[in-house]
Design an enzyme around this catalytic site. Sequence first.
Site, mmCIF file in Angstrom:
data_model
loop_
_atom_site.group_PDB
_atom_site.id
_atom_site.type_symbol
_atom_site.label_atom_id
_atom_site.label_comp_id
_atom_site.label_asym_id
_atom_site.label_seq_id
_atom_site.Cartn_x
_atom_site.Cartn_y
_atom_site.Cartn_z
ATOM 1 N N HIS A 195 0.851 -1.193 0.000
ATOM 2 C CA HIS A 195 0.000 0.000 0.000
ATOM 3 C C HIS A 195 0.884 1.238 0.000
ATOM 4 O O HIS A 195 1.808 1.362 0.808
ATOM 5 C CB HIS A 195 -0.942 0.004 1.212
ATOM 6 C CG HIS A 195 -2.082 -0.948 1.054
ATOM 7 N ND1 HIS A 195 -2.630 -1.665 2.094
ATOM 8 C CD2 HIS A 195 -2.785 -1.307 -0.057
ATOM 9 C CE1 HIS A 195 -3.621 -2.426 1.637
ATOM 10 N NE2 HIS A 195 -3.745 -2.227 0.329
ATOM 11 N N GLU A 198 1.903 3.572 3.124
ATOM 12 C CA GLU A 198 2.346 2.924 4.357
ATOM 13 C C GLU A 198 3.877 2.900 4.399
ATOM 14 O O GLU A 198 4.528 1.865 4.426
ATOM 15 C CB GLU A 198 1.675 1.551 4.454
ATOM 16 C CG GLU A 198 0.145 1.726 4.513
ATOM 17 C CD GLU A 198 -0.674 0.437 4.432
ATOM 18 O OE1 GLU A 198 -0.087 -0.665 4.472
ATOM 19 O OE2 GLU A 198 -1.919 0.551 4.323
ATOM 20 N N HIS A 328 2.262 -3.794 6.769
ATOM 21 C CA HIS A 328 1.351 -2.665 6.555
ATOM 22 C C HIS A 328 1.464 -1.699 7.729
ATOM 23 O O HIS A 328 2.070 -2.003 8.756
ATOM 24 C CB HIS A 328 -0.108 -3.141 6.504
ATOM 25 C CG HIS A 328 -0.465 -3.918 5.275
ATOM 26 N ND1 HIS A 328 -1.262 -3.415 4.270
ATOM 27 C CD2 HIS A 328 -0.138 -5.174 4.894
ATOM 28 C CE1 HIS A 328 -1.408 -4.326 3.322
ATOM 29 N NE2 HIS A 328 -0.738 -5.401 3.669
ATOM 30 N N GLU A 401 0.365 -4.986 10.996
ATOM 31 C CA GLU A 401 -0.012 -3.576 10.926
ATOM 32 C C GLU A 401 0.838 -2.843 11.955
ATOM 33 O O GLU A 401 0.648 -3.015 13.151
ATOM 34 C CB GLU A 401 -1.501 -3.400 11.258
ATOM 35 C CG GLU A 401 -2.440 -4.070 10.284
ATOM 36 C CD GLU A 401 -2.727 -3.203 9.064
ATOM 37 O OE1 GLU A 401 -2.159 -2.086 8.959
ATOM 38 O OE2 GLU A 401 -3.524 -3.633 8.221
HETATM 39 C C1 GEM Z 1 -5.796 -4.138 5.662
HETATM 40 S S1 GEM Z 1 -4.737 -5.448 5.794
HETATM 41 C C2 GEM Z 1 -5.918 -6.746 5.475
HETATM 42 C C3 GEM Z 1 -5.596 -7.943 6.121
HETATM 43 N N1 GEM Z 1 -6.426 -8.923 5.533
HETATM 44 C C4 GEM Z 1 -6.083 -10.195 5.480
HETATM 45 N N2 GEM Z 1 -6.875 -11.011 4.873
HETATM 46 N N3 GEM Z 1 -4.986 -10.572 6.028
HETATM 47 C C5 GEM Z 1 -6.355 -3.988 4.285
HETATM 48 O O1 GEM Z 1 -5.743 -4.391 3.311
HETATM 49 O O2 GEM Z 1 -7.451 -3.469 4.211
HETATM 50 C C6 GEM Z 1 -5.342 -2.869 6.231
HETATM 51 C C7 GEM Z 1 -4.244 -2.192 5.534
HETATM 52 O O3 GEM Z 1 -4.394 -1.822 4.413
HETATM 53 O O4 GEM Z 1 -3.157 -1.965 6.107
HETATM 54 ZN ZN ZN Z 2 -2.140 -1.657 4.116
#
Ligand code: GEM
Ligand code: ZN
Length: 453
Positions: A195, A198, A328, A401
Amino acid sequence: MRLNRTGRRTTSAAVLLALALAVPLGTQATASPAGSGTAAERQAAAGQQADRQYADRQYEISGVTTAVQRTEVTRLGTAIDEVRERSVVVTADAAEAARLRAHGYRITALPAPSGPDARQQGEDGGVRAAAPSDYHSYAETMAAVDRYVRQYPNLMSKHVIGRSYQGRDIVAVKVSANVRADENEPEVMFTHNIHAREHLTAEMAIYALGELGSQYGRDQRVTRMLDSRELWVLPVLNPDGKVYDMDSGQFRMWRKNRQPASWATGTDLNRNFPYKWGCCGGSSGSPSSDTYRGTGPASATETRVLLDFVRSRVVGGQQQITAHIDWHTYSELILWPFGYTYNDTAPGLNQDARNAFAAVGTQMARSNGYTPQQSSDLYITDGSINDTMWADHGIFSYTFEMYPRSSSGGGFYPPGSVIPRETARNREAMLILLENADCMYRSIGKAGQYCSA
Ligand code: GEM
Ligand code: ZN
Ligand code: CA
Protein backbone atom coordinates in the site's frame (compact mmCIF):
# COMPACT_ATOMS: atom_id res chain seq x y z
CA MET A 1 -14.22 15.80 -7.48
CA ARG A 2 -14.24 12.14 -8.39
CA LEU A 3 -17.29 10.64 -9.96
CA ASN A 4 -19.57 8.86 -7.62
CA ARG A 5 -18.76 5.19 -7.68
CA THR A 6 -22.25 3.99 -8.38
CA GLY A 7 -22.33 5.93 -11.63
CA ARG A 8 -24.73 8.70 -12.56
CA ARG A 9 -27.70 6.66 -13.62
CA THR A 10 -28.12 4.93 -10.29
CA THR A 11 -27.27 7.90 -8.10
CA SER A 12 -30.10 8.53 -5.70
CA ALA A 13 -31.54 11.93 -4.91
CA ALA A 14 -30.27 11.61 -1.35
CA VAL A 15 -26.74 11.04 -2.56
CA LEU A 16 -26.98 13.96 -4.98
CA LEU A 17 -28.18 16.25 -2.21
CA ALA A 18 -25.40 15.07 0.06
CA LEU A 19 -22.88 15.58 -2.75
CA ALA A 20 -24.06 19.13 -3.20
CA LEU A 21 -23.49 19.73 0.51
CA ALA A 22 -20.27 17.78 0.68
CA VAL A 23 -17.73 20.52 0.07
CA PRO A 24 -19.03 23.08 2.54
CA LEU A 25 -19.64 20.41 5.16
CA GLY A 26 -16.19 18.91 4.76
CA THR A 27 -14.51 22.30 4.75
CA GLN A 28 -16.30 23.41 7.85
CA ALA A 29 -15.41 20.25 9.69
CA THR A 30 -11.78 20.73 8.75
CA ALA A 31 -11.56 24.37 9.62
CA SER A 32 -13.10 23.99 13.00
CA PRO A 33 -12.97 20.45 14.32
CA ALA A 34 -13.97 21.57 17.81
CA GLY A 35 -16.63 23.92 16.49
CA SER A 36 -14.74 26.97 17.76
CA GLY A 37 -13.10 30.04 16.22
CA THR A 38 -14.39 33.19 14.59
CA ALA A 39 -15.88 33.19 11.13
CA ALA A 40 -12.71 34.85 9.82
CA GLU A 41 -10.52 32.17 11.38
CA ARG A 42 -12.71 29.50 9.94
CA GLN A 43 -12.48 31.07 6.53
CA ALA A 44 -8.67 31.31 6.70
CA ALA A 45 -8.41 27.67 7.71
CA ALA A 46 -10.79 26.73 4.92
CA GLY A 47 -8.53 28.50 2.45
CA GLN A 48 -5.54 26.55 3.72
CA GLN A 49 -7.53 23.41 3.40
CA ALA A 50 -8.35 24.18 -0.22
CA ASP A 51 -4.60 24.45 -0.94
CA ARG A 52 -3.95 20.92 0.14
CA GLN A 53 -2.84 18.62 -2.58
CA TYR A 54 -4.97 15.66 -1.75
CA ALA A 55 -8.69 15.58 -1.28
CA ASP A 56 -8.70 12.47 0.89
CA ARG A 57 -8.79 12.74 4.64
CA GLN A 58 -9.76 10.65 7.64
CA TYR A 59 -13.19 10.49 9.23
CA GLU A 60 -14.44 8.68 12.29
CA ILE A 61 -17.71 6.80 11.84
CA SER A 62 -19.48 6.30 15.13
CA GLY A 63 -21.84 3.50 16.06
CA VAL A 64 -19.96 0.79 14.14
CA THR A 65 -19.15 -1.98 16.59
CA THR A 66 -19.19 -5.48 15.09
CA ALA A 67 -17.22 -7.14 12.29
CA VAL A 68 -20.46 -7.47 10.31
CA GLN A 69 -21.15 -3.74 10.68
CA ARG A 70 -17.58 -2.95 9.65
CA THR A 71 -17.88 -5.16 6.59
CA GLU A 72 -21.07 -3.21 5.74
CA VAL A 73 -18.99 -0.01 5.73
CA THR A 74 -16.39 -1.56 3.44
CA ARG A 75 -19.18 -2.66 1.10
CA LEU A 76 -19.61 1.00 0.21
CA GLY A 77 -16.08 0.76 -1.17
CA THR A 78 -14.43 2.66 1.66
CA ALA A 79 -11.22 1.29 3.16
CA ILE A 80 -11.16 1.06 6.96
CA ASP A 81 -7.95 2.44 8.42
CA GLU A 82 -8.59 1.77 12.07
CA VAL A 83 -11.03 -0.19 14.22
CA ARG A 84 -12.04 1.33 17.54
CA GLU A 85 -14.34 -0.11 20.16
CA ARG A 86 -17.47 1.67 18.94
CA SER A 87 -16.32 3.33 15.74
CA VAL A 88 -14.04 3.04 12.74
CA VAL A 89 -11.70 5.48 11.02
CA VAL A 90 -11.81 5.63 7.24
CA THR A 91 -10.09 7.62 4.52
CA ALA A 92 -12.49 9.33 2.16
CA ASP A 93 -12.74 12.23 -0.22
CA ALA A 94 -15.66 14.65 -0.05
CA ALA A 95 -17.83 12.53 -2.34
CA GLU A 96 -17.24 9.38 -0.35
CA ALA A 97 -17.93 11.23 2.88
CA ALA A 98 -21.20 12.45 1.44
CA ARG A 99 -22.06 8.97 0.36
CA LEU A 100 -21.43 7.62 3.84
CA ARG A 101 -23.68 10.35 5.28
CA ALA A 102 -26.34 9.57 2.71
CA HIS A 103 -26.31 5.98 3.92
CA GLY A 104 -27.06 7.20 7.40
CA TYR A 105 -23.60 7.01 8.93
CA ARG A 106 -22.60 9.62 11.48
CA ILE A 107 -19.14 10.79 10.46
CA THR A 108 -16.74 13.37 11.86
CA ALA A 109 -13.62 14.68 10.12
CA LEU A 110 -10.38 13.96 12.01
CA PRO A 111 -7.42 16.35 12.15
CA ALA A 112 -5.47 16.25 8.89
CA PRO A 113 -2.31 14.12 9.03
CA SER A 114 0.06 16.95 8.18
CA GLY A 115 -2.21 19.91 8.81
CA PRO A 116 -1.57 22.51 11.49
CA ASP A 117 -4.09 20.89 13.81
CA ALA A 118 -2.19 17.59 13.80
CA ARG A 119 0.94 19.25 15.13
CA GLN A 120 -0.33 19.69 18.65
CA GLN A 121 -1.68 16.15 18.82
CA GLY A 122 -0.52 12.65 19.19
CA GLU A 123 1.07 10.03 21.37
CA ASP A 124 4.43 11.63 20.80
CA GLY A 125 3.76 14.69 22.82
CA GLY A 126 3.40 17.35 20.18
CA VAL A 127 6.22 16.39 17.84
CA ARG A 128 5.70 17.77 14.37
CA ALA A 129 3.75 15.73 11.82
CA ALA A 130 5.69 13.86 9.17
CA ALA A 131 6.88 15.34 5.91
CA PRO A 132 7.81 13.13 2.96
CA SER A 133 11.46 13.98 3.64
CA ASP A 134 11.16 12.09 6.96
CA TYR A 135 11.04 8.82 5.01
CA HIS A 136 13.13 7.11 2.37
CA SER A 137 11.65 7.74 -1.05
CA TYR A 138 11.50 4.86 -3.52
CA ALA A 139 14.79 5.99 -5.07
CA GLU A 140 16.40 6.36 -1.65
CA THR A 141 15.13 2.94 -0.60
CA MET A 142 16.69 1.39 -3.70
CA ALA A 143 19.94 3.25 -2.97
CA ALA A 144 19.91 1.89 0.59
CA VAL A 145 19.45 -1.61 -0.79
CA ASP A 146 22.40 -1.13 -3.13
CA ARG A 147 24.57 0.09 -0.26
CA TYR A 148 23.73 -2.93 1.90
CA VAL A 149 24.36 -5.38 -0.91
CA ARG A 150 27.76 -3.74 -1.48
CA GLN A 151 28.49 -3.73 2.25
CA TYR A 152 27.49 -7.37 2.85
CA PRO A 153 28.25 -9.14 -0.43
CA ASN A 154 28.34 -12.60 1.16
CA LEU A 155 25.05 -12.09 2.97
CA MET A 156 22.86 -10.15 0.56
CA SER A 157 22.08 -10.19 -3.13
CA LYS A 158 19.71 -8.02 -5.12
CA HIS A 159 17.24 -9.46 -7.63
CA VAL A 160 15.01 -7.41 -9.90
CA ILE A 161 12.00 -9.72 -9.99
CA GLY A 162 9.94 -7.58 -12.36
CA ARG A 163 8.71 -4.10 -13.11
CA SER A 164 5.79 -2.06 -11.88
CA TYR A 165 3.02 -0.85 -14.18
CA GLN A 166 5.01 2.33 -14.86
CA GLY A 167 8.21 0.37 -15.32
CA ARG A 168 10.02 0.76 -12.02
CA ASP A 169 12.12 -2.09 -10.63
CA ILE A 170 10.50 -4.38 -8.10
CA VAL A 171 13.37 -5.70 -6.06
CA ALA A 172 13.86 -8.72 -3.82
CA VAL A 173 16.90 -8.85 -1.55
CA LYS A 174 18.02 -12.31 -0.59
CA VAL A 175 19.56 -12.47 2.87
CA SER A 176 21.46 -15.59 3.89
CA ALA A 177 24.95 -16.81 4.61
CA ASN A 178 26.55 -18.07 1.43
CA VAL A 179 23.97 -16.00 -0.39
CA ARG A 180 24.99 -16.89 -3.93
CA ALA A 181 24.11 -20.57 -3.45
CA ASP A 182 20.51 -21.78 -3.47
CA GLU A 183 20.88 -23.95 -0.39
CA ASN A 184 18.28 -26.32 0.88
CA GLU A 185 17.10 -24.04 3.68
CA PRO A 186 13.62 -22.90 4.71
CA GLU A 187 12.77 -19.60 3.09
CA VAL A 188 10.92 -16.65 4.58
CA MET A 189 9.49 -13.72 2.64
CA PHE A 190 8.83 -10.14 3.76
CA THR A 191 6.77 -7.91 1.46
CA HIS A 192 6.66 -4.19 2.23
CA ASN A 193 4.83 -1.13 0.98
CA ILE A 194 2.14 -2.99 -0.99
CA HIS A 195 0.00 0.00 0.00
CA ALA A 196 1.48 3.26 -1.22
CA ARG A 197 1.03 5.47 1.84
CA GLU A 198 2.35 2.92 4.36
CA HIS A 199 5.89 4.29 4.25
CA LEU A 200 6.95 3.03 7.66
CA THR A 201 6.94 -0.46 6.14
CA ALA A 202 9.77 0.35 3.70
CA GLU A 203 11.68 1.69 6.71
CA MET A 204 11.06 -1.71 8.31
CA ALA A 205 12.71 -3.40 5.32
CA ILE A 206 15.73 -1.08 5.53
CA TYR A 207 15.96 -1.74 9.27
CA ALA A 208 15.79 -5.50 8.77
CA LEU A 209 18.59 -5.46 6.21
CA GLY A 210 20.80 -3.24 8.36
CA GLU A 211 20.18 -5.20 11.53
CA LEU A 212 20.70 -8.65 10.02
CA GLY A 213 23.75 -7.54 8.07
CA SER A 214 25.45 -5.85 11.00
CA GLN A 215 24.59 -8.49 13.61
CA TYR A 216 25.67 -11.52 11.61
CA GLY A 217 28.70 -12.96 13.38
CA ARG A 218 27.95 -10.82 16.45
CA ASP A 219 24.51 -11.86 17.64
CA GLN A 220 24.09 -15.58 18.06
CA ARG A 221 20.45 -15.78 16.99
CA VAL A 222 20.94 -13.62 13.93
CA THR A 223 23.97 -15.66 12.96
CA ARG A 224 22.13 -18.94 13.40
CA MET A 225 19.18 -17.71 11.34
CA LEU A 226 21.25 -16.45 8.42
CA ASP A 227 23.21 -19.71 8.52
CA SER A 228 20.07 -21.83 8.26
CA ARG A 229 17.39 -19.76 6.48
CA GLU A 230 17.03 -17.77 3.30
CA LEU A 231 15.09 -14.53 3.75
CA TRP A 232 13.63 -12.60 0.84
CA VAL A 233 12.97 -8.94 1.57
CA LEU A 234 10.87 -7.05 -0.99
CA PRO A 235 11.18 -3.47 0.30
CA VAL A 236 8.68 -1.80 -2.07
CA LEU A 237 6.04 -3.93 -3.78
CA ASN A 238 4.17 -0.86 -5.03
CA PRO A 239 6.81 1.55 -6.36
CA ASP A 240 4.46 3.66 -8.50
CA GLY A 241 2.07 4.22 -5.61
CA LYS A 242 4.90 5.12 -3.26
CA VAL A 243 6.35 7.64 -5.71
CA TYR A 244 2.92 9.14 -6.30
CA ASP A 245 2.24 9.41 -2.58
CA MET A 246 5.44 11.20 -1.59
CA ASP A 247 7.58 12.49 -4.44
CA SER A 248 5.52 15.64 -5.02
CA GLY A 249 6.67 16.85 -1.60
CA GLN A 250 3.21 16.45 -0.05
CA PHE A 251 1.63 13.24 1.09
CA ARG A 252 -1.46 12.28 -0.89
CA MET A 253 -3.06 9.52 1.21
CA TRP A 254 -2.71 7.17 -1.79
CA ARG A 255 -3.20 3.44 -1.24
CA LYS A 256 -3.44 1.63 -4.58
CA ASN A 257 -1.10 1.10 -7.51
CA ARG A 258 -1.18 3.58 -10.43
CA GLN A 259 -2.59 1.39 -13.19
CA PRO A 260 -5.38 3.15 -15.11
CA ALA A 261 -8.80 1.65 -14.35
CA SER A 262 -11.47 2.96 -16.75
CA TRP A 263 -12.39 6.44 -15.44
CA ALA A 264 -10.17 6.19 -12.37
CA THR A 265 -6.69 5.10 -11.34
CA GLY A 266 -5.38 2.28 -9.28
CA THR A 267 -6.07 -1.25 -8.10
CA ASP A 268 -5.85 -2.22 -4.44
CA LEU A 269 -3.11 -4.83 -4.68
CA ASN A 270 -4.33 -6.37 -1.43
CA ARG A 271 -7.68 -7.18 -3.06
CA ASN A 272 -6.25 -8.36 -6.40
CA PHE A 273 -4.84 -11.77 -5.42
CA PRO A 274 -6.49 -14.77 -7.08
CA TYR A 275 -7.69 -17.00 -4.24
CA LYS A 276 -11.44 -16.33 -3.90
CA TRP A 277 -10.94 -13.04 -5.71
CA GLY A 278 -14.00 -10.83 -5.28
CA CYS A 279 -15.91 -13.66 -3.66
CA CYS A 280 -17.40 -12.25 -0.56
CA GLY A 281 -18.10 -8.55 -0.39
CA GLY A 282 -14.59 -7.83 0.85
CA SER A 283 -13.52 -5.63 -2.07
CA SER A 284 -15.03 -3.18 -4.54
CA GLY A 285 -15.83 -3.48 -8.23
CA SER A 286 -15.71 0.29 -8.68
CA PRO A 287 -12.47 1.65 -10.14
CA SER A 288 -12.53 4.79 -7.98
CA SER A 289 -12.77 2.82 -4.74
CA ASP A 290 -9.73 2.48 -2.49
CA THR A 291 -10.46 -1.24 -2.35
CA TYR A 292 -10.93 -1.73 -6.10
CA ARG A 293 -10.18 -5.37 -6.82
CA GLY A 294 -9.14 -4.89 -10.46
CA THR A 295 -10.63 -6.30 -13.63
CA GLY A 296 -9.76 -9.88 -12.74
CA PRO A 297 -7.58 -12.02 -10.49
CA ALA A 298 -4.00 -10.72 -10.64
CA SER A 299 -4.93 -8.03 -13.17
CA ALA A 300 -2.42 -5.67 -11.57
CA THR A 301 1.14 -5.77 -12.82
CA GLU A 302 2.64 -5.83 -9.33
CA THR A 303 0.40 -8.72 -8.21
CA ARG A 304 1.64 -10.79 -11.15
CA VAL A 305 5.27 -9.95 -10.40
CA LEU A 306 4.86 -11.16 -6.83
CA LEU A 307 3.02 -14.33 -7.88
CA ASP A 308 5.69 -15.15 -10.48
CA PHE A 309 8.36 -14.67 -7.85
CA VAL A 310 6.59 -16.95 -5.35
CA ARG A 311 6.12 -19.62 -8.03
CA SER A 312 9.81 -19.35 -8.89
CA ARG A 313 10.61 -20.54 -5.37
CA VAL A 314 9.20 -23.99 -6.06
CA VAL A 315 12.23 -26.31 -6.17
CA GLY A 316 11.83 -30.02 -6.79
CA GLY A 317 8.07 -29.65 -6.62
CA GLN A 318 8.31 -28.04 -3.18
CA GLN A 319 7.51 -24.43 -2.31
CA GLN A 320 10.59 -23.23 -0.43
CA ILE A 321 8.94 -20.27 1.25
CA THR A 322 7.24 -21.45 4.43
CA ALA A 323 6.43 -18.18 6.20
CA HIS A 324 5.65 -14.63 5.16
CA ILE A 325 4.94 -11.24 6.62
CA ASP A 326 3.15 -8.62 4.54
CA TRP A 327 4.03 -5.35 6.26
CA HIS A 328 1.35 -2.67 6.56
CA THR A 329 0.49 0.31 8.73
CA TYR A 330 -1.25 1.10 10.94
CA SER A 331 -3.05 -0.27 14.08
CA GLU A 332 -0.43 -2.50 15.78
CA LEU A 333 -1.96 -5.82 14.78
CA ILE A 334 -0.79 -9.25 13.74
CA LEU A 335 -3.33 -10.87 11.41
CA TRP A 336 -3.69 -14.29 9.86
CA PRO A 337 -6.02 -15.82 7.24
CA PHE A 338 -8.61 -16.29 6.16
CA GLY A 339 -9.88 -12.83 5.41
CA TYR A 340 -12.73 -13.91 3.13
CA THR A 341 -14.73 -15.69 5.85
CA TYR A 342 -15.53 -15.09 9.49
CA ASN A 343 -14.99 -18.79 10.18
CA ASP A 344 -11.79 -19.76 11.99
CA THR A 345 -11.31 -22.80 9.78
CA ALA A 346 -12.36 -23.47 6.19
CA PRO A 347 -11.47 -25.82 3.35
CA GLY A 348 -7.68 -25.63 3.13
CA LEU A 349 -7.30 -24.26 6.65
CA ASN A 350 -7.80 -26.98 9.23
CA GLN A 351 -7.75 -26.63 12.99
CA ASP A 352 -4.06 -27.50 13.32
CA ALA A 353 -3.03 -24.93 10.73
CA ARG A 354 -5.26 -22.33 12.35
CA ASN A 355 -3.76 -23.14 15.74
CA ALA A 356 -0.21 -22.88 14.40
CA PHE A 357 -1.04 -19.50 12.84
CA ALA A 358 -2.44 -18.35 16.17
CA ALA A 359 0.38 -19.81 18.29
CA VAL A 360 3.22 -18.20 16.35
CA GLY A 361 1.17 -15.05 15.80
CA THR A 362 0.51 -14.73 19.52
CA GLN A 363 4.14 -15.37 20.36
CA MET A 364 5.22 -12.62 17.97
CA ALA A 365 2.59 -10.30 19.40
CA ARG A 366 3.88 -10.83 22.93
CA SER A 367 7.25 -9.55 21.72
CA ASN A 368 6.03 -6.30 20.18
CA GLY A 369 2.79 -5.54 22.00
CA TYR A 370 0.62 -5.81 18.89
CA THR A 371 -2.80 -7.48 19.00
CA PRO A 372 -3.01 -10.93 17.38
CA GLN A 373 -6.21 -12.02 15.61
CA GLN A 374 -7.71 -13.54 12.49
CA SER A 375 -7.95 -10.79 9.90
CA SER A 376 -11.72 -11.18 9.43
CA ASP A 377 -12.22 -10.29 13.10
CA LEU A 378 -11.78 -6.76 11.73
CA TYR A 379 -13.89 -7.05 8.57
CA ILE A 380 -14.10 -9.25 5.49
CA THR A 381 -11.43 -8.89 2.82
CA ASP A 382 -11.22 -10.96 -0.35
CA GLY A 383 -8.29 -11.21 -2.72
CA SER A 384 -5.79 -10.43 0.03
CA ILE A 385 -2.21 -11.57 -0.32
CA ASN A 386 -2.47 -13.64 2.90
CA ASP A 387 -5.37 -15.77 1.66
CA THR A 388 -3.62 -16.59 -1.62
CA MET A 389 -0.23 -17.25 -0.04
CA TRP A 390 -1.78 -19.75 2.35
CA ALA A 391 -4.42 -21.38 0.17
CA ASP A 392 -2.51 -21.59 -3.11
CA HIS A 393 1.10 -21.81 -1.91
CA GLY A 394 0.94 -23.31 1.60
CA ILE A 395 2.81 -20.35 3.09
CA PHE A 396 2.08 -19.27 6.67
CA SER A 397 1.28 -15.72 5.75
CA TYR A 398 0.73 -12.90 8.24
CA THR A 399 -0.11 -9.24 7.99
CA PHE A 400 1.67 -6.92 10.41
CA GLU A 401 -0.01 -3.58 10.93
CA MET A 402 2.74 -1.39 12.39
CA TYR A 403 2.71 1.76 14.51
CA PRO A 404 0.74 3.77 15.48
CA ARG A 405 -2.19 2.18 17.23
CA SER A 406 -4.45 5.08 16.34
CA SER A 407 -4.75 8.10 14.08
CA SER A 408 -3.74 10.37 16.96
CA GLY A 409 -0.22 8.93 16.69
CA GLY A 410 -0.01 10.14 13.11
CA GLY A 411 -1.99 7.47 11.28
CA PHE A 412 -0.21 6.62 8.04
CA TYR A 413 2.27 9.44 8.54
CA PRO A 414 3.85 9.35 12.00
CA PRO A 415 6.81 11.66 12.47
CA GLY A 416 10.14 10.32 11.24
CA SER A 417 11.48 10.47 14.78
CA VAL A 418 9.62 7.23 15.60
CA ILE A 419 11.25 5.20 12.81
CA PRO A 420 14.20 3.76 14.80
CA ARG A 421 12.03 2.74 17.75
CA GLU A 422 9.11 1.37 15.74
CA THR A 423 11.22 -0.71 13.37
CA ALA A 424 13.48 -2.13 16.10
CA ARG A 425 10.29 -3.01 17.97
CA ASN A 426 9.82 -5.83 15.47
CA ARG A 427 13.31 -7.32 15.75
CA GLU A 428 12.18 -10.07 18.07
CA ALA A 429 9.05 -10.92 16.06
CA MET A 430 11.14 -11.18 12.93
CA LEU A 431 13.51 -13.62 14.63
CA ILE A 432 10.61 -15.63 16.06
CA LEU A 433 9.17 -16.15 12.60
CA LEU A 434 12.57 -17.11 11.16
CA GLU A 435 13.12 -19.58 14.00
CA ASN A 436 9.73 -21.20 13.45
CA ALA A 437 10.02 -21.29 9.68
CA ASP A 438 11.45 -24.79 9.50
CA CYS A 439 8.34 -26.21 11.18
CA MET A 440 5.47 -23.94 12.04
CA TYR A 441 3.60 -26.86 13.63
CA ARG A 442 6.24 -27.22 16.35
CA SER A 443 4.46 -24.28 17.98
CA ILE A 444 1.48 -26.54 18.71
CA GLY A 445 3.53 -29.62 19.59
CA LYS A 446 2.85 -31.38 16.28
CA ALA A 447 6.28 -31.36 14.66
CA GLY A 448 6.26 -35.15 14.57
CA GLN A 449 3.03 -35.26 12.62
CA TYR A 450 3.76 -32.50 10.11
CA CYS A 451 7.50 -31.94 9.89
CA SER A 452 9.15 -35.33 9.46
CA ALA A 453 12.49 -35.56 7.67
C1 GEM B 1 -5.80 -4.14 5.66
S1 GEM B 1 -4.74 -5.45 5.79
C2 GEM B 1 -5.92 -6.75 5.48
C3 GEM B 1 -5.60 -7.94 6.12
N1 GEM B 1 -6.43 -8.92 5.53
C4 GEM B 1 -6.08 -10.19 5.48
N2 GEM B 1 -6.87 -11.01 4.87
N3 GEM B 1 -4.99 -10.57 6.03
C5 GEM B 1 -6.35 -3.99 4.28
O1 GEM B 1 -5.74 -4.39 3.31
O2 GEM B 1 -7.45 -3.47 4.21
C6 GEM B 1 -5.34 -2.87 6.23
C7 GEM B 1 -4.24 -2.19 5.53
O3 GEM B 1 -4.39 -1.82 4.41
O4 GEM B 1 -3.16 -1.96 6.11
ZN1 ZN C 1 -2.14 -1.66 4.12
CA1 CA D 1 22.24 -19.84 2.79
